[in-house]
Structures are given as structure tokens and as C-alpha cells.
Design an enzyme around this catalytic site. Structure first.
Site, mmCIF file in Angstrom:
data_model
loop_
_atom_site.group_PDB
_atom_site.id
_atom_site.type_symbol
_atom_site.label_atom_id
_atom_site.label_comp_id
_atom_site.label_asym_id
_atom_site.label_seq_id
_atom_site.Cartn_x
_atom_site.Cartn_y
_atom_site.Cartn_z
ATOM 1 N N GLU A 165 -1.560 1.366 -0.889
ATOM 2 C CA GLU A 165 -1.494 0.476 0.272
ATOM 3 C C GLU A 165 -0.431 -0.587 0.021
ATOM 4 O O GLU A 165 -0.242 -1.018 -1.119
ATOM 5 C CB GLU A 165 -2.835 -0.224 0.484
ATOM 6 N N HIS B 68 -13.751 6.400 -1.463
ATOM 7 C CA HIS B 68 -12.769 7.174 -0.683
ATOM 8 C C HIS B 68 -12.058 8.247 -1.524
ATOM 9 O O HIS B 68 -11.969 9.404 -1.136
ATOM 10 C CB HIS B 68 -11.710 6.258 -0.073
HETATM 11 C C1 BG6 Z 1 -11.706 -0.089 2.810
HETATM 12 C C2 BG6 Z 1 -11.311 -1.007 1.693
HETATM 13 O O1 BG6 Z 1 -12.886 0.600 2.500
HETATM 14 O O2 BG6 Z 1 -10.675 0.849 3.027
HETATM 15 C C3 BG6 Z 1 -9.995 -1.690 1.982
HETATM 16 O O3 BG6 Z 1 -12.327 -1.977 1.505
HETATM 17 C C4 BG6 Z 1 -8.943 -0.664 2.306
HETATM 18 O O4 BG6 Z 1 -9.580 -2.481 0.885
HETATM 19 C C5 BG6 Z 1 -9.436 0.266 3.394
HETATM 20 O O5 BG6 Z 1 -7.778 -1.356 2.733
HETATM 21 C C6 BG6 Z 1 -8.469 1.393 3.625
HETATM 22 O O6 BG6 Z 1 -8.843 2.091 4.765
HETATM 23 P P1 BG6 Z 1 -7.766 2.737 5.721
HETATM 24 O O7 BG6 Z 1 -8.565 3.476 6.724
HETATM 25 O O8 BG6 Z 1 -6.976 1.606 6.288
HETATM 26 O O9 BG6 Z 1 -6.943 3.609 4.836
#
Ligand code: BG6
Length: 515
Positions: free
Chosen positions: A233, A257
């Protein structure tokens, strides 16, 4: 080329009351309510449907509805809240004010739900959604039990509970939370969110593997050299420093995730698409991942923390502060904002194939992808002589952004000489169908209402993930911490992570071998 979209099956939803805890929080405003309104506009919500926010602040229905109107304008500007649809939708929102630990408030909630049941023909169905900070989970679960809101009153009705992440901070707390939940609800009423599972491209992993003949026979140790899973990210803390200080990237992204993605890549074909059949196979993968000894942790994991740097934005380059300068963060913090792991899966399919997982904040680019590297061709014919660069095949599944898949194959460059180069066969998931890719929350809410738990984590699944991750977190506490910060904001992460990928270990190989 656009592909014909076979018409989606009509989704039968039973009526219900959607009781929202954490109703004034960030998640509700950014994700849950925009998702609810969007599925309402797609006619995916049942006819009989009401939203009952349950929260501490003193608000009238009208005030709360206006808050949500503003939230959608801010966080989901593509949704049109200035028409009849919003009016209809918001007229079904009924705010109940209460402290979260006040039993009296839950009795009032129960009474309100009975009235709404009558008025909107909800058939006694209730979906409780816990979108509060995790510190509140226990008291809410307990109060739902004490007020008997967990009990189904009408025959044939259902009550379900969705619980947001983080689900515990280690094995002990996750098991305790499971116990509390199961003391009040049956496991088949519990829906644990991992929003990654609601992403179309994550669901597509199973389709790609099991709805095509050409990949599945190759997904094993005979053909696959290694798998790399990356969740990168560009975002920093975005005001979440307080939370992140106690979480770190391993709890925030990897334990849930990234491991979910890994299980989908590594699992055996399930017996059916029933929730438990898929989840059984995922749990088997988690249980087959070799546990980490303290020495494994030293050799096969990498921690990082970003220092100051700069990141690319749509408007150019922006300076970024280091993690320790972020609001809410200890200026001497040792919390990891990057982590990389080499996992080994001890089963017949995958033994000897390293699964590298890395995740980081403030990285060079936003990218979630899986790369499956296949073994090189035998050293004969084209591989024996240098006809250019003969690269092993690689299948890349791009979860986000630019959703899609590419398969790198060797190909002859046109011309009189035999020259070989890698070219990519590409599927652009985002533009192949005439339908937009929806937010993960939309799918998850629709599934919870229709009672399909396949995209939610089961109790043994979260505990298996924590069993793997908790010893790593504990070993990190005992090992000396790397000198943080060890990567610049906007970079590819710490050098040690590149080492881990290149050599398969960090430092001296020692005695532990992961193959
Ligand atoms: C969340 C985390 O579960 O997922 C965040 O707490 C992260 O830190 C986010 O940024 C990422 O999700 P996505 O859907 O934006 O990839």
C-alpha cells in the site's frame, strides 16, 4: 474484447432488520452504509428491510440520516443521494440511542425491533453487525445474550451476527472471543468479516483454479517453483496511528487478508461450493503450514518500518513523514509497518515450494498480487543455447488495482534469427465484462442476509491463522529488533526482504531448512 455476461441468478433475500453497532464510526460511514445504499439501488436488498443503528450519541432519526447522507457524498460520491431512492432508503433508518453496556438500552432495542417487525413484515429476522472498535465486542455480545436478543422468537426466523476485524490480537484473545460468541450464538449464526474475501478478484482465484482445465494440474510441487504474495500500500497511517501501534502490519494484513489469499491459492479442490466444504480445505492448508521455531523466525521473516521519504500521488510527488512521526505513534516505536515471510506448506501438493508473503505500508506502489513462478524448462533445446532470455513461466493474479491475470510465456521474436523473449498473455478483469467491480462489502452484506457464510471466516480458521502467527509475534518480541526505520517511505521495502526472496533466507542459513 468484452465477454458475454450470463445473467446473474436472481437473489432471493428474506426480510430483516439490520442492527448496526458502531453506527457513528468511520467504517460505517466509509464502507457499510455506502455498500447498503448501493445494494439497495441494485435491488439486492429484500423488500422488508430496516436499518437500526444502536449508538451512544444523542441523535434523532433525521439527524442520523443526514449524517449518512453527508458520509455518502464524501466517501461514495458516485452514488446519487439526491433523489427518490435515497429518500426511500433513508426512511427505513431508525436510530436507537443507548450506551453499549446498558441492558435497559437493549430492551428498548428489542421493543423497537418488535414494532418494526410488525410494520415492515420482517418475519423476526435480525442481522446484528458489530462495526465497533474491538474493545466493545465483549460487552455487546454479552448484552445481546442477556437481553435475549440472540434468541429467535418466531419459528423459521433467523438471527445472525457479523463481526468486524480485528478478530483478536493473538491466539489466546481470538479463542476467547470465539468462546464468548459461541456462548451466545451458534457457529452457523456467526459471520466473521475478512473483507478481502468479498473482493471479486479474490473469489476469482477459485474460479481460475477450478473452472479451467489448464491451471489446476500444474498447481503443485512438480511444476511450481515458488509463490509470491504481495500486499503493498502507498498509504501511511491516515489517522490510524493509535490502532496501528498495537497492531503492526502482521496483525493488520498478514494474519487475515494475506493468509486468506494464500489458502485459496494452495487449497485442494473442495467437495462442493458449500461454505463448510471450502472452509474445511482452507483450514487444512493453514494447519499444514510449518510452524515457526524461534530460529525460523530469525531466518525466514523480515520486519521493516518506514522512515521519511516521498510517495507518488496522482498530482506528483509528495513528501511523507516517517512512521515514528505519524500522529498517535510512539517516537521510539518498534512496530513493523512491513513484514515478509517464507512459509512452507507440509503436504503432498506443496512440500518444498516456498510461499513468500510480504505486506507493507508506504510502499512505492499500491499493489496486491499473487505470482506463481513455474519451474524452468529442462536444459535442452532452447534453454541449452542462449537465444535470448529464457524465463520460466509466471502466472500473475492481480487482485488490485488493474484487476486481471497475466501469463508470461516464451515466444520467438519474428525474424530470421532464433531469438526468444517473454511475452504476456493478459486478461483484463476490470474491462472484460459489462458490469462494474463492486466494493467487497456489498457482496459480504448480501451474502450474510441470504445466509451464505462461504466468504466469512470460521472459528477454526481464525484460530489456525493465529496459531501460525502468534509464535512469530512472540519470537520478534524476544529477538533484537532491526534498526528502525529500515526503509524509506515510497520505496520497495527493506533490503533484507529482497534478500529473503533472492536467497530464501536472511542472515546465515543456520541449521533450519524450510524445504
Ligand atoms: C484493512 C486494514 O483491513 O485493509 C487497512 O486495516 C488496509 O490497514 C485495508 O489499508 C486494505 O484494504 P483494501 O480493500 O483497501 O485493500
Amino acid at each position: 474484447m468484452k465477454t458475454d455476461t450470463t445473467s446473474t441468478k436472481h437473489i432471493q433475500q428474506s426480510p430483516c432488520a439490520f442492527v448496526l453497532f458502531g453506527a457513528t464510526g468511520d467504517l460505517t460511514r466509509r464502507k457499510i452504509v455506502p455498500a447498503l445504499f448501493s445494494i439497495y439501488t441494485q435491488k439486492l436488498l429484500p423488500e422488508g428491510f430496516v436499518i437500526v443503528p444502536f449508538a451512544r450519541r444523542d441523535k434523532s432519526d433525521e439527524e442520523y440520516r443526514k449524517d449518512l447522507y453527508d458520509a455518502i457524498k464524501q466517501f461514495a460520491p458516485k452514488l446519487n443521494v439526491d433523489g427518490k431512492e435515497w429518500e426511500e432508503f433513508s426512511s427505513r433508518i431508525f436510530y436507537v440511542k443507548s450506551e453499549l453496556n446498558d441492558l435497559e438500552g437493549y430492551h428498548r432495542l428489542s421493543k423497537r425491533l418488535s414494532e418494526l417487525d410488525e410494520q415492515y413484515k420482517l418475519q423476526g429476522n435480525r442481522l446484528f453487525y458489530l462495526a465497533t472498535p474491538p474493545d466493545n465486542f465483549s460487552e455487546i455480545i454479552q448484552m445481546l445474550g442477556e437481553s435475549k436478543l440472540n434468541k429467535v422468537e418466531k419459528e423459521g426466523s433467523w438471527h445472525r451476527i457479523i463481526i468486524e476485524k480485528p478478530f483478536g490480537v493473538d491466539l489466546k484473545s481470538a479463542s476467547a472471543l470465539n468462546k464468548e460468541l459461541q456462548g451466545v450464538f451458534d457457529e452457523n449464526q456467526i459471520y466473521r468479516i475478512d473483507h478481502y474475501l468479498g473482493k471479486e478478484t479474490v473469489q476469482n482465484i477459485l474460479v481460475l483454479r477450478f473452472a479451467n482445465t489448464i491451471f489446476e494440474p500444474l498447481f503443485n510441487k512438480n511444476y511450481v517453483d515458488r509463490v509470491e504474495i504481495t500486499v503493498a500500500e502507498t498509504l501511511g497511517m491516515e489517522g490510524r496511528g493509535n490502532y496501528f501501534e498495537h497492531a503492526g502490519i502482521t496483525r493488520d494484513i498478514v494474519e487475515n487478508h494475506a493468509l486468506q489469499v494464500l489458502t485459496l491459492i494452495a487449497m485442494e479442490p473442495p467437495m462442493s461450493l458449500e461454505a463448510d466444504a471450502t472452509r474445511d480445505e482452507k483450514v487444512k492448508v493453514l494447519n499444514s503450514i510449518r510452524p515457526f521455531s524461534a530460529s525460523d523466525v530469525a531466518h525466514y521473516t523480515v520486519r521493516g518500518q518506514y522512515g521519511p521519504g516521498s510517495i507518488q500521488t496522482a498530482d506528483g510527488t509528495e513528501k511523507a513523514v516517517g512512521y515514528r512521526e505519524e500522529p498517535g505513534v510512539d517516537p521510539c516505536s518498534d512496530t513493523e509497518t512491513f513484514a515478509a515471510f517464507r512459509f512452507a506448506i507440509d503436504n503432498w501438493r506443496w512440500q518444498g515450494v516456498p510461499f513468500y508473503v510480504q505486506a507493507g505500508k508506504r510502499m512505492k506502489e499500491r499493489l496486491t498480487e499473487v505470482k506463481v513462478f513455474f519451474k524452468p524448462v529442462p536444459e535442452v533445446l532452447f534453454a541449452r543455447r542462449s537465444y535470448g532470455q529464457l524465463q520460466p513461466n509466471c502466472l500473475t493474479l492481480r487482485i488490485q488495482p488493474d484487476e486481471g491475470a497475466t501469463l508470461d510465456v516464451s515466444s520467438k521474436i519474428p525474424g530470421p534469427e532464433m531469438q526468444i523473449q517473454t511475452v504476456s498473455m493478459e486478461v483484463k478483469y476490470g474491462s472484460s465484462f459489462d458490469v462494474p467491480i463492486r466494493d467487497a462489502y456489498e457482496r459480504l452484506i448480501v451474502d450474510a442476509i441470504r445466509g451464505d457464510a462461504a466468504l466469512f471466516a470460521r472459528n477454526d480458521e481464525v484460530e489456525a491463522a493465529w496459531s501460525l502467527i502468534t509464535p512469530i509475534l512472540e519470537a520478534w518480541r524476544d529477538l533484537s529488533c532491526p534498526l528502525f526505520p529500515n526503509y524509506e517511505a515510497g520505496s520497495m521495502g527493506p533490503d533484507a526482504a529482497i534478500d529473503l526472496l533472492r536467497k530464501g533466507y536472511v542472515g546465515h542459513p543456520g541449521e533450519a531448512h524450510r524445504d
